[in-house]
Write a protein that holds these residues in place. Structure first.
Motif, mmCIF file in Angstrom:
data_model
loop_
_atom_site.group_PDB
_atom_site.id
_atom_site.type_symbol
_atom_site.label_atom_id
_atom_site.label_comp_id
_atom_site.label_asym_id
_atom_site.label_seq_id
_atom_site.Cartn_x
_atom_site.Cartn_y
_atom_site.Cartn_z
ATOM 1 N N THR A 37 2.415 -15.175 9.621
ATOM 2 C CA THR A 37 2.895 -14.462 8.438
ATOM 3 C C THR A 37 1.756 -13.675 7.801
ATOM 4 O OG1 THR A 37 4.568 -16.132 8.036
ATOM 5 C CG2 THR A 37 3.975 -14.742 6.180
ATOM 6 N N LEU A 38 1.997 -12.399 7.552
ATOM 7 C CA LEU A 38 1.027 -11.548 6.871
ATOM 8 C C LEU A 38 1.390 -11.482 5.392
ATOM 9 C CD1 LEU A 38 0.888 -8.514 9.342
ATOM 10 C CD2 LEU A 38 -0.539 -10.541 9.328
ATOM 11 N N THR A 39 0.421 -11.696 4.530
ATOM 12 C CA THR A 39 0.628 -11.617 3.087
ATOM 13 C C THR A 39 -0.219 -10.476 2.549
ATOM 14 O OG1 THR A 39 0.993 -13.999 3.002
ATOM 15 C CG2 THR A 39 0.521 -12.899 0.926
ATOM 16 N N ILE A 40 0.444 -9.495 1.957
ATOM 17 C CA ILE A 40 -0.222 -8.274 1.507
ATOM 18 C C ILE A 40 0.065 -8.074 0.027
ATOM 19 C CG2 ILE A 40 -0.353 -5.781 1.813
ATOM 20 C CD1 ILE A 40 0.786 -6.303 4.669
ATOM 21 N N LEU A 86 0.524 -5.720 -2.883
ATOM 22 C CA LEU A 86 0.953 -4.321 -2.870
ATOM 23 C C LEU A 86 0.135 -3.411 -3.781
ATOM 24 C CD1 LEU A 86 4.801 -4.818 -2.676
ATOM 25 C CD2 LEU A 86 3.258 -4.072 -0.878
ATOM 26 N N GLN A 87 -0.553 -3.956 -4.764
ATOM 27 C CA GLN A 87 -1.332 -3.095 -5.655
ATOM 28 C C GLN A 87 -2.594 -2.558 -4.978
ATOM 29 O OE1 GLN A 87 -2.207 -5.579 -8.958
ATOM 30 N NE2 GLN A 87 -3.836 -6.699 -7.939
ATOM 31 N N ASP A 88 -2.988 -3.167 -3.854
ATOM 32 C CA ASP A 88 -4.207 -2.756 -3.168
ATOM 33 C C ASP A 88 -3.961 -1.801 -2.007
ATOM 34 O OD1 ASP A 88 -5.449 -4.539 -4.873
ATOM 35 O OD2 ASP A 88 -5.443 -6.163 -3.400
ATOM 36 N N VAL A 89 -2.722 -1.436 -1.723
ATOM 37 C CA VAL A 89 -2.415 -0.651 -0.526
ATOM 38 C C VAL A 89 -1.727 0.663 -0.886
ATOM 39 C CG1 VAL A 89 -2.225 -2.694 0.924
ATOM 40 C CG2 VAL A 89 -0.181 -1.787 -0.164
ATOM 41 N N TYR A 117 -5.471 -6.308 6.845
ATOM 42 C CA TYR A 117 -5.039 -6.393 8.240
ATOM 43 C C TYR A 117 -5.141 -5.049 8.957
ATOM 44 C CZ TYR A 117 -2.979 -10.693 6.458
ATOM 45 O OH TYR A 117 -2.789 -11.895 5.855
ATOM 46 N N GLY A 118 -5.569 -4.019 8.272
ATOM 47 C CA GLY A 118 -5.608 -2.681 8.854
ATOM 48 C C GLY A 118 -4.322 -1.938 8.544
ATOM 49 N N ASP A 119 -4.104 -0.848 9.253
ATOM 50 C CA ASP A 119 -2.873 -0.072 9.065
ATOM 51 C C ASP A 119 -1.714 -0.794 9.736
ATOM 52 O OD1 ASP A 119 -4.437 1.761 7.810
ATOM 53 O OD2 ASP A 119 -4.434 3.207 9.448
ATOM 54 N N ILE A 120 -0.601 -0.895 9.022
ATOM 55 C CA ILE A 120 0.581 -1.589 9.528
ATOM 56 C C ILE A 120 1.745 -0.611 9.517
ATOM 57 C CG2 ILE A 120 2.197 -3.481 9.136
ATOM 58 C CD1 ILE A 120 -0.095 -4.942 7.694
#
Length: 126
Positions: A82-85, A87-90, A107-110
């Motif tokens: 599971t990737l946890t991102i 959203l305020q940083d992307v 995680y890089g570009d997704i």
């Protein structure tokens, strides 16, 4: 107070989708060829076909995304992936009718391809 979560099904990038579904079609074709080349009923062809269909449906229903409280969770086949991102940083960009690119994450570009329109998905991600 927790906000309601927005859940959606997704697939990976377009290249990943093409490779995955190409392999699924190839495996089903292999089952058909095995059945055609044997005389009578072939258990091997049935096992190959059922295993292929099981993997395809598992892939479809296990890739789930969830947006809640400014966090995007992308669940994959195994729960440990599971990737946890946050959203305020992307940065989120629409790259196609159903494709979204998330840049700037750890995680890089997704690249995400979803069944829903990309504009609707980005509205929930922002």
């Amino acid at each position: 107070m927790k906000h309601l979560a927005y859940k959606f099904a997704y697939q990976g990038a377009k290249t990943e989708i093409l490779i995955f579904w190409g392999l699924i079609i190839s495996a089903l074709s292999l089952a058909v060829v095995i059945q055609c080349e044997t005389v009578g009923f072939s258990w091997i062809a049935l096992i190959v076909a059922l295993a292929t269909l099981f993997l395809a449906f598992w892939q479809l229903f296990s890739l789930q995304g969830q947006v809640q409280d400014g966090v995007l969770r992308l669940q994959r086949l195994l729960p440990s992936n599971t990737l946890t991102i946050t959203l305020q940083d992307v940065q989120i960009a629409v790259t196609g009718k159903h494709s979204v690119r998330i840049t700037g994450s750890s995680y890089g570009d997704i690249d995400i391809t979803s069944w829903i329109k990309a504009e609707n998905l980005t509205a929930h991600l922002r």
